[in-house]
Design an enzyme around this catalytic site. Sequence first.
Site, short mmCIF file in Angstrom:
data_model
loop_
_atom_site.label_atom_id
_atom_site.label_comp_id
_atom_site.label_asym_id
_atom_site.label_seq_id
_atom_site.Cartn_x
_atom_site.Cartn_y
_atom_site.Cartn_z
N GLU A 191 5.73 58.07 42.14
CA GLU A 191 4.73 58.12 43.01
C GLU A 191 4.22 59.45 43.18
O GLU A 191 4.04 60.17 44.14
CB GLU A 191 4.90 57.18 44.24
N ASN A 196 6.77 56.58 37.19
CA ASN A 196 6.51 55.40 37.64
C ASN A 196 5.65 55.40 39.05
O ASN A 196 5.73 56.25 39.90
CB ASN A 196 8.02 54.84 38.37
N HIS A 231 3.00 46.09 41.97
CA HIS A 231 3.14 45.04 43.37
C HIS A 231 1.80 44.77 43.50
O HIS A 231 0.83 45.50 43.72
CB HIS A 231 3.48 46.24 44.43
N GLU A 285 8.44 46.85 38.81
CA GLU A 285 8.79 46.58 40.48
C GLU A 285 7.80 45.26 40.74
O GLU A 285 7.56 45.19 41.97
CB GLU A 285 8.52 47.49 41.33
N ASP A 302 5.84 42.20 41.84
CA ASP A 302 5.79 41.14 42.94
C ASP A 302 4.48 40.81 43.23
O ASP A 302 3.62 41.59 42.92
CB ASP A 302 6.73 41.21 44.32
C1 XIL Z 1 11.61 49.65 48.76
C2 XIL Z 1 13.07 48.55 48.84
O1 XIL Z 1 12.51 47.45 48.44
C3 XIL Z 1 13.19 48.42 50.53
O2 XIL Z 1 14.58 47.61 50.75
C4 XIL Z 1 13.29 49.96 51.18
O3 XIL Z 1 13.52 49.60 52.69
C5 XIL Z 1 12.08 50.59 50.85
O4 XIL Z 1 11.97 50.71 49.39
N1 XIL Z 1 8.15 51.17 45.54
C6 XIL Z 1 9.33 51.83 45.09
C7 XIL Z 1 10.83 51.29 45.61
O5 XIL Z 1 9.51 52.63 44.20
O6 XIL Z 1 11.77 52.25 45.75
C8 XIL Z 1 10.48 50.64 46.97
O7 XIL Z 1 11.70 49.89 47.26
C9 XIL Z 1 9.00 49.72 47.05
C10 XIL Z 1 8.15 50.38 46.51
#
Ligand code: XIL
Length: 365
Positions: free
Chosen positions: A175, A216, A252, A281, A283
């Site tokens: 990020e 990422n 996401h 990641e 979802d």
């Molecule tokens: C999130 C986890 O899922 C949570 O359990 C934690 O509290 C915060 O981080 N982007 C990322 C991840 O790169 O590391 C994050 O994970 C979600 C967003």
Amino acid sequence: MRVRALAGVVLLATMTLAGTPATAAPPAAPTALPAAAGPTSTGPAATGLRTVADRAGLRIGTAVDMAALAGDAPYRAAVAREFSTVTAENVMKWEAVEPQRGVHDWAAADRLVDFARANRQKVRGHTLVWHNQNPSWVNEQAFTPEQLRAVLRKHIIDEVSHFRGRVWHWDVVNEVFNDDGTWRDTIWLRNLGQGYVADAFRWAHQADPQAKLFLNDYNNEGVNAKSDAYYALVKQLKAAGVPVQGYGVQGHLAVQYGVPGDTLTNLRRFEKLGLQTAFTEVDVRMPLPADPIKVQAQAQGFTALLQACLLADRCVSYTVWGFTDRYSWVPGVFDGQGSATPLDENLTPKPAYAALRDTLAVAGR
Ligand code: XIL
């Protein structure tokens, strides 16, 4: 090997991208989901995601919640059965591995790496440099820029060395940019300048030359200001000989924002620069309560990213950020939203699960 000539084209409109997380959300309400063919319908080994992904030549992964892995046997069985890679949801983050300066705690992360080895899974290391989940001693202590650079270097070398040979991919820097393509204002940028990114990749490479090193981010699926900024950065890094090898797309998504229609175009341009790509990641959340059209849109969101990965030339893995709503991070972060994973709280598959499996099965034919 991967069959790349998929016939299906996803006709999803290009829309605005994911919104800003809100805080203090209520827990997810129970959702009524249509029945879907599950992993047990014709035998998990024959039809689980992992089996069909293997046939398609794609690594399929999940983020792993270590408390669940220890205490929830069906969860643990599903991680082993359904996935060929794992990512630590939290336990490889800096605050977890070095809670006090100089005091490392690798126990939880080691347990995941051991689990992966026992189950013949690869590990995606997540993450080395970020603005979140840093130890308080990093955030609160007044370091000079020179000291902070040494602290960051030591962290990267320590962690990558600890897992040397056991981590397949590292999300080295997470990020870096804002959605408008400007540099995110972080402790690293403020103190070290933009060069911290190149430094981080060089240090990580030095500590484990075999690991593939990734950038990422989220909201970087399609061609937009943020992914343009990454594109320019990768060109610069490559020109300077920096060992950057992968472009990670978190993925996401949210049903109310849709899926960018130019995701494949975006992956391809990074691949032309010599990078691998990965969904890291995925979802697909929704405003609660769920309803049949949101559930359908969710399945399309999951498969749209999967299809882009399967159609690309160097997309090496597709990871979901949790596979069951029993442990999803979404309801705690996005107010009023949830139901973001392919299985519900009872580990019952939603249409998204069948859609992922069917897409992988088509690719593996
Ligand atoms: C999130 C986890 O899922 C949570 O359990 C934690 O509290 C915060 O981080 N982007 C990322 C991840 O790169 O590391 C994050 O994970 C979600 C967003």
